[in-house]
Design an enzyme around this catalytic site. Structure first.
Site, PDB file in Angstrom:
ATOM      1  N   SER A   1     -33.607   9.682   7.689  1.00 55.54           N
ATOM      2  CA  SER A   1     -34.294   9.314   6.452  1.00 55.54           C
ATOM      3  C   SER A   1     -34.938   7.945   6.589  1.00 55.54           C
ATOM      4  O   SER A   1     -34.312   6.985   7.048  1.00 55.54           O
ATOM      5  CB  SER A   1     -33.294   9.308   5.291  1.00 55.54           C
ATOM      6  OG  SER A   1     -33.956   9.185   4.051  1.00 55.54           O
TER       7      SER A   1
ATOM      8  N   TYR B   1     -36.101  -0.798   9.815  1.00 58.40           N
ATOM      9  CA  TYR B   1     -36.893  -1.881  10.388  1.00 58.40           C
ATOM     10  C   TYR B   1     -36.092  -3.161  10.168  1.00 58.40           C
ATOM     11  O   TYR B   1     -35.786  -3.526   9.020  1.00 58.40           O
ATOM     12  CB  TYR B   1     -38.239  -2.034   9.685  1.00 58.40           C
ATOM     13  CG  TYR B   1     -39.199  -0.884   9.851  1.00 58.40           C
ATOM     14  CD1 TYR B   1     -39.893  -0.687  11.040  1.00 58.40           C
ATOM     15  CD2 TYR B   1     -39.446   0.006   8.795  1.00 58.40           C
ATOM     16  CE1 TYR B   1     -40.794   0.355  11.195  1.00 58.40           C
ATOM     17  CE2 TYR B   1     -40.341   1.051   8.936  1.00 58.40           C
ATOM     18  CZ  TYR B   1     -41.010   1.227  10.131  1.00 58.40           C
ATOM     19  OH  TYR B   1     -41.895   2.266  10.282  1.00 58.40           O
TER      20      TYR B   1
ATOM     21  N   THR C   1     -36.153   1.183  14.426  1.00 58.91           N
ATOM     22  CA  THR C   1     -37.511   1.339  14.940  1.00 58.91           C
ATOM     23  C   THR C   1     -37.934   0.032  15.596  1.00 58.91           C
ATOM     24  O   THR C   1     -37.977  -1.016  14.952  1.00 58.91           O
ATOM     25  CB  THR C   1     -38.481   1.724  13.822  1.00 58.91           C
ATOM     26  OG1 THR C   1     -38.107   3.002  13.307  1.00 58.91           O
ATOM     27  CG2 THR C   1     -39.909   1.802  14.340  1.00 58.91           C
TER      28      THR C   1
ATOM     29  N   LYS D   1     -35.512   3.583  18.405  1.00 57.00           N
ATOM     30  CA  LYS D   1     -36.674   4.472  18.369  1.00 57.00           C
ATOM     31  C   LYS D   1     -37.937   3.683  18.701  1.00 57.00           C
ATOM     32  O   LYS D   1     -38.126   2.569  18.211  1.00 57.00           O
ATOM     33  CB  LYS D   1     -36.806   5.099  16.974  1.00 57.00           C
ATOM     34  CG  LYS D   1     -38.003   6.027  16.796  1.00 57.00           C
ATOM     35  CD  LYS D   1     -37.969   6.648  15.400  1.00 57.00           C
ATOM     36  CE  LYS D   1     -39.133   7.620  15.200  1.00 57.00           C
ATOM     37  NZ  LYS D   1     -40.428   6.925  15.075  1.00 57.00           N
TER      38      LYS D   1
ATOM     39  N   HIS E   1     -44.527   6.335  17.743  1.00 55.05           N
ATOM     40  CA  HIS E   1     -44.685   6.227  16.293  1.00 55.05           C
ATOM     41  C   HIS E   1     -45.701   7.244  15.775  1.00 55.05           C
ATOM     42  O   HIS E   1     -46.457   6.973  14.846  1.00 55.05           O
ATOM     43  CB  HIS E   1     -45.109   4.812  15.896  1.00 55.05           C
ATOM     44  CG  HIS E   1     -44.559   4.354  14.584  1.00 55.05           C
ATOM     45  ND1 HIS E   1     -43.543   3.429  14.483  1.00 55.05           N
ATOM     46  CD2 HIS E   1     -44.858   4.694  13.308  1.00 55.05           C
ATOM     47  CE1 HIS E   1     -43.276   3.198  13.207  1.00 55.05           C
ATOM     48  NE2 HIS E   1     -44.056   3.961  12.479  1.00 55.05           N
TER      49      HIS E   1
END
Length: 331
Positions: A92, A116, A142, A207, A231
């Site tokens: 999510s 983030y 990320t 990621k 991304h």
């Protein structure tokens, strides 16, 4: 693209506000890598093995990738996505239009929280605690976004903010009352990842890894897994397709942690190719959004069912096994 997914895409495009369709569909710059993510699969073929005597495993090696602002696609937003996921792991987004606690409550399977790292450490910690309290079972950091990508479609539309009534709900009331904006920072480093590991017992995934040297560093810094991703073609238009970067990352990791491929998967055959090249699983992003926009919860479920069925069919035709030597270039 699988014909069912193509149908859902076309229906989604017809019902979405064109500005919101372009937000979901678009990429950075000239959108070269956006197209390359899908084209990389078309450049490869599988050499099946025969007479293997293998029963086809029923596992479905798929995660739902983090994508922002699902309420732009459907009024139920991330709740519909979570309900449709079933036992599939849902990653999510921090930029969800539904709070993470509600997403977890609606889901029937594991929910991971995409993060983030924020310039203010207190905000990052508040987000981590929110994910923990909600019952998330992992954090996905990320790492490929020191700044926001420049999306020409969004710039042309002047699309900068969510419509009235919608917000990135996870950013509300973090270190005080009010709604904070999501910030990117080039100062984020491996040290921040180490502090996250000290902060929480949740497994940490990274990621946005494309370089094999970064994959090695990630393992050395104790990550639970790596997501090979550009991304979705939304950050830097000069990078390779995610699939093209996968083999070197998988080799560098050498089985020490799982590797997920994210980007360009548009059919069950694509899942098989990614697994043959070293992925443990794949992430599905835009197809989920097309299903959501086209038919809400049922549309997302249809996407997952079609991919599952097609993947198992391909796997059976390949002898029930997948390996690097089975992947060849198309002439």
């Amino acid at each position: 693209m699988n014909p069912v997914l193509a149908e859902l895409h076309d229906k989604a495009r017809a019902v979405l506000d064109p500005v919101h369709y372009d937000f979901f569909a678009g990429g950075v710059g000239d959108e070269v890598v956006l197209a390359e993510n899908e084209a990389a699969f078309r450049r490869r073929a599988l050499l099946p093995r025969v007479l293997r005597g293998n029963e086809t495993p029923q596992d479905f090696p798929v995660l739902i990738s983090p994508t922002a602002f699902h309420k732009l696609a459907h009024p139920d937003g991330e709740l519909a996505t979570a309900r449709a996921a079933g036992t599939t792991t849902l990653v999510s987004s921090m930029a969800s239009t539904v709070p993470i606690a509600e997403v977890v409550a609606a889901a029937g399977g594991p929910v991971w929280f995409q993060l983030y790292v924020q310039p203010d450490p207190a905000v990052t910690e508040a987000l981590v605690r929110r994910a923990e309290r909600a019952g998330c079972s992992a954090l996905v950091v990320t790492a490929d976004s020191p700044v926001f990508g420049r999306h020409r479609r969004d710039l042309a539309h002047g699309f900068h903010d969510l419509p009235a009534g919608l917000a990135a709900e996870n950013m509300r009331d973090l270190t005080g009352p009010g709604l904070r904006t999501i910030e990117m920072s080039p100062a984020v480093s491996w040290g921040h990842l180490d502090r996250l590991r000290e902060m929480t017992a949740l497994p940490l995934w990274v990621k946005g890894v494309l370089h094999p040297a970064d994959a090695v560093l990630a393992v050395e810094h104790g990550v639970a897994g790596i997501v090979v991703s550009n991304h979705g073609g939304r950050q830097l238009d000069l990078v390779p397709a995610a699939l093209d970067a996968l083999p070197a990352v998988a080799d560098a990791v050498a089985g020490r942690v799982p590797v997920v491929l994210d980007g360009g998967v548009r059919g069950g055959g694509d899942i098989a190719v990614a697994l043959a090249l070293g992925a443990s699983a794949v992430g599905i992003g835009r197809p989920v959004l097309w299903g959501l926009a086209a038919d809400g919860e049922q549309g997302v479920r249809r996407v997952l069912d079609v991919l599952h069925d097609e993947f198992l069919h391909v796997l059976t035709l390949c002898g029930g096994e997948l390996s690097r030597d089975m992947v060849v270039a198309r002439c």
